[in-house]
Design a protein around this motif. Structure first.
Motif, PDB file in Angstrom:
ATOM      1  N   CYS A  27      32.116  51.054  45.170  1.00 47.92           N
ATOM      2  CA  CYS A  27      32.368  50.934  43.847  1.00 47.92           C
ATOM      3  C   CYS A  27      33.948  50.994  43.410  1.00 47.92           C
ATOM      4  N   VAL A  28      34.979  51.957  43.935  1.00 46.95           N
ATOM      5  CA  VAL A  28      36.098  52.028  43.402  1.00 46.95           C
ATOM      6  C   VAL A  28      36.781  50.714  44.072  1.00 46.95           C
ATOM      7  N   LEU A  29      36.569  50.409  45.213  1.00 44.07           N
ATOM      8  CA  LEU A  29      37.253  49.447  45.679  1.00 44.07           C
ATOM      9  C   LEU A  29      37.223  47.945  44.835  1.00 44.07           C
ATOM     10  N   ASN A  30      35.848  47.877  44.476  1.00 37.79           N
ATOM     11  CA  ASN A  30      35.499  46.602  43.818  1.00 37.79           C
ATOM     12  C   ASN A  30      36.070  46.799  42.502  1.00 37.79           C
ATOM     13  N   LEU A  31      36.163  47.732  41.786  1.00 35.05           N
ATOM     14  CA  LEU A  31      36.610  48.161  40.537  1.00 35.05           C
ATOM     15  C   LEU A  31      38.154  47.787  40.625  1.00 35.05           C
ATOM     16  N   GLY A  32      38.801  48.134  41.878  1.00 34.45           N
ATOM     17  CA  GLY A  32      40.246  47.810  42.101  1.00 34.45           C
ATOM     18  C   GLY A  32      40.558  46.379  42.179  1.00 34.45           C
ATOM     19  N   LEU A  33      39.531  45.579  42.952  1.00 40.80           N
ATOM     20  CA  LEU A  33      39.767  44.062  42.799  1.00 40.80           C
ATOM     21  C   LEU A  33      39.587  43.553  41.428  1.00 40.80           C
ATOM     22  N   ILE A  34      38.695  44.092  40.701  1.00 38.53           N
ATOM     23  CA  ILE A  34      38.613  43.560  39.262  1.00 38.53           C
ATOM     24  C   ILE A  34      39.826  43.832  38.590  1.00 38.53           C
ATOM     25  N   THR A  35      40.196  44.970  38.578  1.00 32.56           N
ATOM     26  CA  THR A  35      41.375  45.529  38.049  1.00 32.56           C
ATOM     27  C   THR A  35      42.881  44.561  38.274  1.00 32.56           C
ATOM     28  N   GLY A  36      42.716  44.150  39.675  1.00 36.00           N
ATOM     29  CA  GLY A  36      43.665  43.347  40.092  1.00 36.00           C
ATOM     30  C   GLY A  36      43.808  42.113  39.739  1.00 36.00           C
ATOM     31  N   VAL A  37      42.518  41.509  39.255  1.00 33.07           N
ATOM     32  CA  VAL A  37      42.314  40.088  38.784  1.00 33.07           C
ATOM     33  C   VAL A  37      43.009  40.060  37.277  1.00 33.07           C
ATOM     34  N   VAL A  38      42.484  41.139  36.548  1.00 32.57           N
ATOM     35  CA  VAL A  38      42.766  41.416  35.200  1.00 32.57           C
ATOM     36  C   VAL A  38      43.953  41.733  35.010  1.00 32.57           C
ATOM     37  N   VAL A  39      44.717  42.675  35.531  1.00 27.30           N
ATOM     38  CA  VAL A  39      46.006  43.176  35.477  1.00 27.30           C
ATOM     39  C   VAL A  39      47.240  42.579  36.301  1.00 27.30           C
ATOM     40  N   PHE A  40      46.821  42.263  37.561  1.00 29.66           N
ATOM     41  CA  PHE A  40      47.972  41.620  38.178  1.00 29.66           C
ATOM     42  C   PHE A  40      47.764  40.066  38.480  1.00 29.66           C
ATOM     43  N   GLU A  41      46.583  39.608  38.002  1.00 25.97           N
ATOM     44  CA  GLU A  41      46.455  38.222  38.013  1.00 25.97           C
ATOM     45  C   GLU A  41      46.337  37.578  39.624  1.00 25.97           C
ATOM     46  N   TRP A  42      45.439  38.559  40.421  1.00 28.86           N
ATOM     47  CA  TRP A  42      45.166  38.063  41.705  1.00 28.86           C
ATOM     48  C   TRP A  42      44.417  36.755  41.606  1.00 28.86           C
ATOM     49  N   SER A  43      44.651  36.059  42.665  1.00 33.44           N
ATOM     50  CA  SER A  43      43.736  34.705  42.915  1.00 33.44           C
ATOM     51  C   SER A  43      42.621  35.116  43.907  1.00 33.44           C
TER      52      SER A  43
END
Length: 242
Positions: A27-43
């Motif tokens: 769950c934490v890793l997936n939350l980190g991926l979502i944070t990366g998309v929102v904050v760091f604009e990961w593709s």
């Protein structure tokens, strides 16, 4: 009565936390991926790179620790498991490895490597690593390495527990993310991509918004949380490595 209940809670809480550790980490890793998309604009490609590198790291670490496990597999793979293993110790600082383990691991690592490589090659080639990975992606990968090293330590190294395990025990941990990858490819990536392509074709729109990535990440998180709640050491998660 109250004292007995309090003692039961004290004993139960640490056990529940230990059993749910991998579930929480998913769950934490997936939350980190979502944070990366929102904050760091990961593709989507950067998310795929992080996830595929995680699979490669898990396989590398648990395939490596499988070399040091002296116990025979539950289902014998030829006559080699009926005899005492012959240790090989090229470096005194590490535990001995076993030739029968090497043969056992190679026969099962090749198919997993082909699947992972078949997915990784087009992803990495489409991204282009000439300019390097963003710092945030590198930090995420470093966190994955640290967490997986902690798992290897917890399950196989502490108190030299590898001495009481077989290579099949380690390979079960290595194959869990391969099962996840299969489920995500066929039950998340493929159907969602088809649906999004249908939307683009039907209404002639451009799906460049990063919010559309949540359509991938949310079901991916559900699969990771479910797999993380299962224990590779028990019958909760049936993984055949023979």
């Amino acid at each position: 009565m109250g004292k007995s209940s309090g003692t039961g809670v004290i004993k139960t809480v640490p056990r529940v936390l230990r059993e749910s550790r991998d579930f929480a980490s998913g769950c934490v890793l997936n939350l980190g991926l979502i944070t990366g998309v929102v904050v760091f604009e990961w593709s989507l490609v950067e998310i795929a790179i992080i996830y595929l590198l995680e699979i490669a790291i898990i396989n590398l670490l648990f395939f490596s620790v499988a070399l040091f496990t002296p116990q025979p597999v539950d289902e014998p793979d030829g006559d080699s498991w009926n005899n005492n293993p012959t240790p090989l110790q090229p470096i005194a600082l590490i535990p001995p490895v076993y030739w029968r383990n090497i043969k056992f691991i190679l026969g099962r690592a090749i198919p997993a490597g082909i699947l992972i490589g078949a997915v990784m090659i087009p992803v990495f080639s489409s991204y282009g690593l000439d300019s390097g990975l963003p710092f945030s992606v590198g930090l995420a990968i470093a966190s994955i390495v640290f967490f997986q090293l902690a798992r290897v330590w917890r399950y196989f190294i502490v108190n030299r527990s590898y001495q009481h395990r077989s290579p099949a025990d380690a390979l079960k941990f290595a194959f869990v993310p391969v099962v996840e990858l299969y489920l995500m490819l066929f039950y998340v990536a493929a159907p969602i991509t088809i649906v999004l392509a249908g939307i683009v074709f039907a209404i002639d729109t451009n799906l460049n918004s990063r919010a559309w990535l949540l359509l991938y990440l949310l079901p991916m998180g559900a699969i990771r949380a479910w797999i993380g709640s299962l224990d590779p050491q028990t019958d909760d998660l049936e993984i055949s490595i023979n």
